[in-house]
Scaffold this active site. Sequence first.
Site, PDB file in Angstrom:
ATOM      1  N   ARG A 169       0.888  -1.181   0.000  1.00 55.81           N
ATOM      2  CA  ARG A 169       0.000   0.000   0.000  1.00 55.81           C
ATOM      3  C   ARG A 169       0.916   1.218   0.000  1.00 55.81           C
ATOM      4  O   ARG A 169       1.630   1.468   0.983  1.00 55.81           O
ATOM      5  CB  ARG A 169      -0.898   0.001   1.236  1.00 55.81           C
ATOM      6  CG  ARG A 169      -1.525   1.360   1.480  1.00 55.81           C
ATOM      7  CD  ARG A 169      -2.620   1.324   2.495  1.00 55.81           C
ATOM      8  NE  ARG A 169      -3.805   0.688   1.952  1.00 55.81           N
ATOM      9  CZ  ARG A 169      -5.015   0.738   2.498  1.00 55.81           C
ATOM     10  NH1 ARG A 169      -5.191   1.387   3.639  1.00 55.81           N
ATOM     11  NH2 ARG A 169      -6.034   0.137   1.941  1.00 55.81           N
ATOM     12  N   HIS A 205      -7.374   1.137  -6.315  1.00 56.88           N
ATOM     13  CA  HIS A 205      -7.540   0.196  -5.192  1.00 56.88           C
ATOM     14  C   HIS A 205      -8.212  -1.070  -5.746  1.00 56.88           C
ATOM     15  O   HIS A 205      -9.386  -1.342  -5.460  1.00 56.88           O
ATOM     16  CB  HIS A 205      -8.393   0.856  -4.110  1.00 56.88           C
ATOM     17  CG  HIS A 205      -8.325   0.185  -2.763  1.00 56.88           C
ATOM     18  ND1 HIS A 205      -7.533  -0.917  -2.505  1.00 56.88           N
ATOM     19  CD2 HIS A 205      -8.963   0.474  -1.589  1.00 56.88           C
ATOM     20  CE1 HIS A 205      -7.698  -1.274  -1.241  1.00 56.88           C
ATOM     21  NE2 HIS A 205      -8.553  -0.455  -0.669  1.00 56.88           N
ATOM     22  N   GLN A 209     -10.122  -3.782  -3.532  1.00 57.72           N
ATOM     23  CA  GLN A 209     -11.394  -3.316  -2.992  1.00 57.72           C
ATOM     24  C   GLN A 209     -12.522  -3.527  -3.996  1.00 57.72           C
ATOM     25  O   GLN A 209     -13.590  -4.052  -3.648  1.00 57.72           O
ATOM     26  CB  GLN A 209     -11.287  -1.814  -2.644  1.00 57.72           C
ATOM     27  CG  GLN A 209     -12.563  -1.230  -2.091  1.00 57.72           C
ATOM     28  CD  GLN A 209     -12.902  -1.800  -0.728  1.00 57.72           C
ATOM     29  OE1 GLN A 209     -12.098  -1.753   0.184  1.00 57.72           O
ATOM     30  NE2 GLN A 209     -14.106  -2.347  -0.569  1.00 57.72           N
ATOM     31  N   ASP A 216     -17.419   7.051  -0.690  1.00 56.42           N
ATOM     32  CA  ASP A 216     -16.115   6.933  -0.029  1.00 56.42           C
ATOM     33  C   ASP A 216     -15.857   8.278   0.660  1.00 56.42           C
ATOM     34  O   ASP A 216     -16.582   9.260   0.409  1.00 56.42           O
ATOM     35  CB  ASP A 216     -15.035   6.629  -1.094  1.00 56.42           C
ATOM     36  CG  ASP A 216     -13.642   6.440  -0.506  1.00 56.42           C
ATOM     37  OD1 ASP A 216     -13.524   6.227   0.724  1.00 56.42           O
ATOM     38  OD2 ASP A 216     -12.658   6.494  -1.270  1.00 56.42           O
ATOM     39  N   CYS A 255     -16.433   1.602   0.890  1.00 56.53           N
ATOM     40  CA  CYS A 255     -15.231   0.763   1.060  1.00 56.53           C
ATOM     41  C   CYS A 255     -14.741   0.770   2.501  1.00 56.53           C
ATOM     42  O   CYS A 255     -14.014  -0.130   2.897  1.00 56.53           O
ATOM     43  CB  CYS A 255     -14.135   1.226   0.109  1.00 56.53           C
ATOM     44  SG  CYS A 255     -13.736   2.975   0.286  1.00 56.53           S
ATOM     45  N   ARG A 284     -13.254  -8.706   1.352  1.00 52.81           N
ATOM     46  CA  ARG A 284     -11.867  -8.360   1.029  1.00 52.81           C
ATOM     47  C   ARG A 284     -10.985  -9.596   1.211  1.00 52.81           C
ATOM     48  O   ARG A 284     -10.154  -9.912   0.362  1.00 52.81           O
ATOM     49  CB  ARG A 284     -11.374  -7.220   1.951  1.00 52.81           C
ATOM     50  CG  ARG A 284     -11.924  -5.848   1.609  1.00 52.81           C
ATOM     51  CD  ARG A 284     -11.380  -5.326   0.297  1.00 52.81           C
ATOM     52  NE  ARG A 284      -9.934  -5.267   0.281  1.00 52.81           N
ATOM     53  CZ  ARG A 284      -9.187  -4.272   0.767  1.00 52.81           C
ATOM     54  NH1 ARG A 284      -9.754  -3.215   1.270  1.00 52.81           N
ATOM     55  NH2 ARG A 284      -7.856  -4.321   0.708  1.00 52.81           N
TER      56      ARG A 284
HETATM   57  N1  NVA Z   1     -10.108   6.829  -1.043  1.00 52.53           N
HETATM   58  C1  NVA Z   1      -9.727   6.300   0.245  1.00 52.53           C
HETATM   59  C2  NVA Z   1      -9.912   4.811   0.270  1.00 52.53           C
HETATM   60  C3  NVA Z   1      -9.590   4.174   1.592  1.00 52.53           C
HETATM   61  C4  NVA Z   1      -9.767   2.679   1.560  1.00 52.53           C
HETATM   62  C5  NVA Z   1      -8.286   6.657   0.538  1.00 52.53           C
HETATM   63  O1  NVA Z   1      -7.450   6.529  -0.362  1.00 52.53           O
HETATM   64  O2  NVA Z   1      -8.000   7.103   1.658  1.00 52.53           O
HETATM   65  N1   CP Z   2     -11.078  -0.318   2.540  1.00 52.38           N
HETATM   66  C1   CP Z   2      -9.821  -0.333   2.963  1.00 52.38           C
HETATM   67  O1   CP Z   2      -8.868  -0.508   2.172  1.00 52.38           O
HETATM   68  O2   CP Z   2      -9.660  -0.171   4.297  1.00 52.38           O
HETATM   69  P1   CP Z   2      -8.290   0.094   5.065  1.00 52.38           P
HETATM   70  O3   CP Z   2      -7.780   1.438   4.615  1.00 52.38           O
HETATM   71  O4   CP Z   2      -8.630   0.052   6.517  1.00 52.38           O
HETATM   72  O5   CP Z   2      -7.317  -0.994   4.678  1.00 52.38           O
END
Ligand code: NVA
Ligand code: CP
Length: 306
Positions: A103, A130, A133, A222, A262, A290
């Site tokens: 990540r 992502h 997801q 989101d 998500c 997930r």
């Molecule tokens: N758009 C959000 C998704 C988190 C799972 C982020 O990137 O923070």
């Molecule tokens: N949806 C998701 O990726 O959650 P986290 O940021 O907690 O991993």
Amino acid sequence: MKRDFLHVSDFTTEEIWETLELAKWLKKKFRTGESYIPFAGKTLAMIFAKPSARTRVSFESGFFRLGGHALFLGPADIGIGKRESIADIARVLSRYNDMIMARLFDHDHILQLAEYASVPVINGLTDFNHPCQIMADILTIYEHRGNLDDLKIVYVGDGNNIVHSWFELAMRIPFNFTVACPENYDPSQALLEEARHAGRSDIVISHDVMGAVKNADVVYTDVWASMGQKQEAEDRRKVFREFQVNEELMAATGKFSLFMHCLPAERGVEVTNAVCDAPYSIIFDQAENRMHIQNAIMVKLMKSVS
Ligand code: NVA
Ligand code: CP
């Protein structure tokens, strides 16, 4: 040859369907407690440059339940791109591990990681997309509806990494996808054009949220400020005010619609408690899936190297 999963569109249509079916099969085994340990003796290195609950826990638990061991490498551990180059980390981790999940902030970094790693690399979110997801989300919709026919998904909010992975899926599987976002918060124009050019799905960008949600089978939202944008959160709350998913917006679909997010959700901001906790909300099924879809993705990728 080793395969990576960096974008939903890295899989063909056939591979996406195979992965969905495999996830259902693995989920059934998980639910009945039947042991299935294809990853015995294997390790997964998990690199996190950003925070996470679902991604970290679902990958770690998932890999363990398939017989293997997962290692958590947080921002302070390897300092990817800072303490040493991404190419060197990719080569070093490949000598100890069978798979890497990361990540990261910059999408180019995950591309580099995959280029230099000799083991499969999975994208656990970048600023750009992502994919795990959205694979979990489409599995969840598939389970709830029993099919993906004549599906209309309306995403309400920021044109961010989540939207981009919906576009990647739309290149492979046909559905109607509408993004309702404030002006100047549109998703990537280049990716939108690529997704439209693929010719599978109808994709609409709208700035009129009440009109956009009409007839939606799924309303998805989101956070308004993603990780790395939290300093903009206050300003965004003003710009996005009309885009809150509340009971009035859900009623404007004119039909029974599922609600998806998500997570993590900022309850009371982009979505109300009433919607999050409504019978039509399937946010925790998404979160659960997930793990099952990622397990399926990992089983498929592991086959590319065995
Ligand atoms: N758009 C959000 C998704 C988190 C799972 C982020 O990137 O923070
Ligand atoms: N949806 C998701 O990726 O959650 P986290 O940021 O907690 O991993």
